[in-house]
Motif scaffolding. Sequence first.
Motif, mmCIF file in Angstrom:
data_model
loop_
_atom_site.group_PDB
_atom_site.id
_atom_site.type_symbol
_atom_site.label_atom_id
_atom_site.label_comp_id
_atom_site.label_asym_id
_atom_site.label_seq_id
_atom_site.Cartn_x
_atom_site.Cartn_y
_atom_site.Cartn_z
ATOM 1 N N ALA A 187 29.582 42.437 36.306
ATOM 2 C CA ALA A 187 31.012 42.363 36.645
ATOM 3 C C ALA A 187 31.550 40.986 36.284
ATOM 4 C CB ALA A 187 31.222 42.661 38.129
ATOM 5 N N GLN A 188 30.779 39.958 36.637
ATOM 6 C CA GLN A 188 31.216 38.589 36.329
ATOM 7 C C GLN A 188 31.282 38.366 34.825
ATOM 8 O OE1 GLN A 188 28.517 36.646 38.856
ATOM 9 N NE2 GLN A 188 30.050 36.245 40.413
ATOM 10 N N GLU A 189 30.249 38.863 34.148
ATOM 11 C CA GLU A 189 30.146 38.657 32.696
ATOM 12 C C GLU A 189 31.357 39.235 31.953
ATOM 13 O OE1 GLU A 189 26.311 40.022 31.234
ATOM 14 O OE2 GLU A 189 27.280 40.548 29.325
ATOM 15 N N ILE A 190 31.831 40.409 32.394
ATOM 16 C CA ILE A 190 32.916 41.061 31.635
ATOM 17 C C ILE A 190 34.297 40.719 32.194
ATOM 18 C CG2 ILE A 190 31.409 42.961 30.948
ATOM 19 C CD1 ILE A 190 33.030 44.739 32.929
ATOM 20 N N GLY A 191 34.344 39.920 33.243
ATOM 21 C CA GLY A 191 35.643 39.516 33.776
ATOM 22 C C GLY A 191 36.267 40.528 34.719
ATOM 23 N N ALA A 192 35.423 41.373 35.352
ATOM 24 C CA ALA A 192 35.961 42.264 36.396
ATOM 25 C C ALA A 192 36.067 41.452 37.693
ATOM 26 C CB ALA A 192 35.042 43.456 36.588
ATOM 27 N N ASP A 193 36.866 41.944 38.636
ATOM 28 C CA ASP A 193 37.038 41.186 39.881
ATOM 29 C C ASP A 193 35.927 41.454 40.873
ATOM 30 O OD1 ASP A 193 39.689 39.883 39.459
ATOM 31 O OD2 ASP A 193 40.245 41.962 39.102
ATOM 32 N N ALA A 194 35.360 42.672 40.826
ATOM 33 C CA ALA A 194 34.374 43.002 41.852
ATOM 34 C C ALA A 194 33.461 44.131 41.416
ATOM 35 C CB ALA A 194 35.100 43.404 43.135
ATOM 36 N N TYR A 195 32.324 44.178 42.097
ATOM 37 C CA TYR A 195 31.328 45.245 41.903
ATOM 38 C C TYR A 195 30.977 45.778 43.279
ATOM 39 C CZ TYR A 195 26.485 46.867 42.016
ATOM 40 O OH TYR A 195 25.354 47.593 42.274
ATOM 41 N N ALA A 196 30.704 47.069 43.359
ATOM 42 C CA ALA A 196 30.166 47.589 44.619
ATOM 43 C C ALA A 196 29.032 48.552 44.298
ATOM 44 C CB ALA A 196 31.250 48.294 45.426
ATOM 45 N N PRO A 197 27.944 48.478 45.066
ATOM 46 C CA PRO A 197 26.771 49.291 44.761
ATOM 47 C C PRO A 197 26.873 50.737 45.238
ATOM 48 C CG PRO A 197 26.341 47.870 46.643
ATOM 49 C CD PRO A 197 27.698 47.508 46.139
ATOM 50 N N ASP A 198 27.760 51.031 46.170
ATOM 51 C CA ASP A 198 27.873 52.406 46.657
ATOM 52 C C ASP A 198 29.289 52.653 47.177
ATOM 53 O OD1 ASP A 198 28.037 51.606 49.482
ATOM 54 O OD2 ASP A 198 25.952 50.999 49.194
ATOM 55 N N ALA A 199 29.521 53.930 47.543
ATOM 56 C CA ALA A 199 30.898 54.323 47.868
ATOM 57 C C ALA A 199 31.411 53.627 49.136
ATOM 58 C CB ALA A 199 30.958 55.835 48.026
ATOM 59 N N ALA A 200 30.524 53.440 50.108
ATOM 60 C CA ALA A 200 30.986 52.806 51.348
ATOM 61 C C ALA A 200 31.329 51.335 51.091
ATOM 62 C CB ALA A 200 29.913 52.925 52.428
ATOM 63 N N SER A 201 30.481 50.659 50.307
ATOM 64 C CA SER A 201 30.784 49.263 49.970
ATOM 65 C C SER A 201 32.042 49.182 49.119
ATOM 66 C CB SER A 201 29.653 48.608 49.184
ATOM 67 O OG SER A 201 28.415 48.902 49.743
ATOM 68 N N ALA A 202 32.277 50.213 48.287
ATOM 69 C CA ALA A 202 33.476 50.208 47.441
ATOM 70 C C ALA A 202 34.730 50.133 48.312
ATOM 71 C CB ALA A 202 33.512 51.451 46.557
ATOM 72 N N VAL A 203 34.692 50.809 49.459
ATOM 73 C CA VAL A 203 35.835 50.770 50.374
ATOM 74 C C VAL A 203 36.019 49.346 50.923
ATOM 75 C CG1 VAL A 203 36.679 51.562 52.608
ATOM 76 C CG2 VAL A 203 35.729 53.204 50.987
ATOM 77 N N ASP A 204 34.922 48.732 51.325
ATOM 78 C CA ASP A 204 35.014 47.355 51.850
ATOM 79 C C ASP A 204 35.588 46.420 50.783
ATOM 80 O OD1 ASP A 204 33.797 48.284 54.121
ATOM 81 O OD2 ASP A 204 31.785 47.625 53.555
ATOM 82 N N VAL A 205 35.060 46.570 49.562
ATOM 83 C CA VAL A 205 35.512 45.700 48.470
ATOM 84 C C VAL A 205 36.986 45.961 48.164
ATOM 85 C CG1 VAL A 205 35.238 45.262 45.994
ATOM 86 C CG2 VAL A 205 33.222 45.418 47.451
ATOM 87 N N ALA A 206 37.360 47.247 48.128
ATOM 88 C CA ALA A 206 38.762 47.587 47.829
ATOM 89 C C ALA A 206 39.685 47.002 48.892
ATOM 90 C CB ALA A 206 38.923 49.097 47.744
ATOM 91 N N ARG A 207 39.251 47.042 50.141
ATOM 92 C CA ARG A 207 40.077 46.467 51.223
ATOM 93 C C ARG A 207 40.264 44.974 51.002
ATOM 94 N NH1 ARG A 207 37.206 49.905 55.838
ATOM 95 N NH2 ARG A 207 38.754 51.536 56.095
ATOM 96 N N GLU A 208 39.175 44.302 50.597
ATOM 97 C CA GLU A 208 39.279 42.855 50.331
ATOM 98 C C GLU A 208 40.221 42.587 49.164
ATOM 99 O OE1 GLU A 208 35.416 41.033 49.694
ATOM 100 O OE2 GLU A 208 34.734 41.901 51.594
ATOM 101 N N LEU A 209 40.074 43.400 48.105
ATOM 102 C CA LEU A 209 40.913 43.189 46.919
ATOM 103 C C LEU A 209 42.380 43.451 47.223
ATOM 104 C CD1 LEU A 209 38.776 44.834 44.059
ATOM 105 C CD2 LEU A 209 39.041 42.412 44.535
ATOM 106 N N ALA A 210 42.626 44.407 48.124
ATOM 107 C CA ALA A 210 44.017 44.787 48.429
ATOM 108 C C ALA A 210 44.659 43.811 49.417
ATOM 109 C CB ALA A 210 44.059 46.202 48.988
#
Length: 211
Positions: A187-210
């Motif tokens: 994620a860092q290498e390609i310039g994405a803002d975040a990575y999440a390993p699973d669907a539940a973490s994706a929600v946590d990450v999305a909340r942080e990003l939002a």
Amino acid sequence: MADILEKLTSNLYEGQADEVADLVQQALDQGLAPGEVLQGGLIAAMDEVGRDFKAGDLFVPEVLIAARAMRAGMGVLRPLLAESETPSVGKCLIGTVKGDLHDIGKNLVKMMLEGAGFEAIDLGTDVGPAAFVDAVREHQPQMVGMSALLTTTMVQMKSTVDALEEAGLRESIKIMIGGAPVTQAYAQEIGADAYAPDAASAVDVARELAA
Ligand code: B12
């Protein structure tokens, strides 16, 4: 009143789609606001599902069944939420990148995001950079989620980040990526803002990003 939300939560957790739809209607009939039913019933239950999935106490089929029940409840609530203009937590586009047809994980992430109150727009599978760019222009989301399950298609994530940059849209969105071969380092290498390993973490990450 709290009773009905508790019943709703436990039925959703168990994946009882018909009961969930009925209980949502009952809660509304008892005078609860649509936003309260969403937050205190449906989202609360999906949060619990997410936690238990992360902890390894629930597995993919159970999460999918709970997510189906969530959709049944949302079917009753959605028209009312639109009316009462309960704000969505954020809008997220999600798709599996070009050349890749795997969508089970992506669908799970989408459902969990919806469960957490995000508006998730699903672009499907085999989504090329240009299609992501067009969809960002059309829907103006806060976030874009990309999924890849093949080492050969991961590179499309970079092409999509670049295409969004070239289109002048990169600054207006956050980009979150995931899928079995994807890592935080990638994620860092390609310039994405975040990575999440699973669907539940994706929600946590999305909340942080939002936030
Ligand atoms: C099911 C499956 C298929 C199905 C897909 C059905 C579908 N509708 O998705 C079918 C049979 C079609 C298939 C086809 C192929 N597959 Co396949 N497939 C799998 C398998 C067995 C499971 C994938 C899966 O659904 N896992 C369950 C989900 C829930 O997990 P997940 O996808 O990882 O998603 C989670 C996280 O990664 C994350 N996540 C996922 N997306 C996103 C997105 C965001 C934004 C975020 C934040 C998080 C996130 O959250 C998810 C939920 O927790 C894997 C093996 C494996 N164990 O992973 C191989 C696998 C991915 N496939 C593989 C291969 C090689 C192929 C084929 C090339 C086979 C072939 N020779 O034809 C084709 C490619 C077709 C194509 N062009 O895409 C390889 C990939 C190897 C590699 N490293 O590149 C694997 C690893 C199998 C293997 N060991 O060889 N496949």
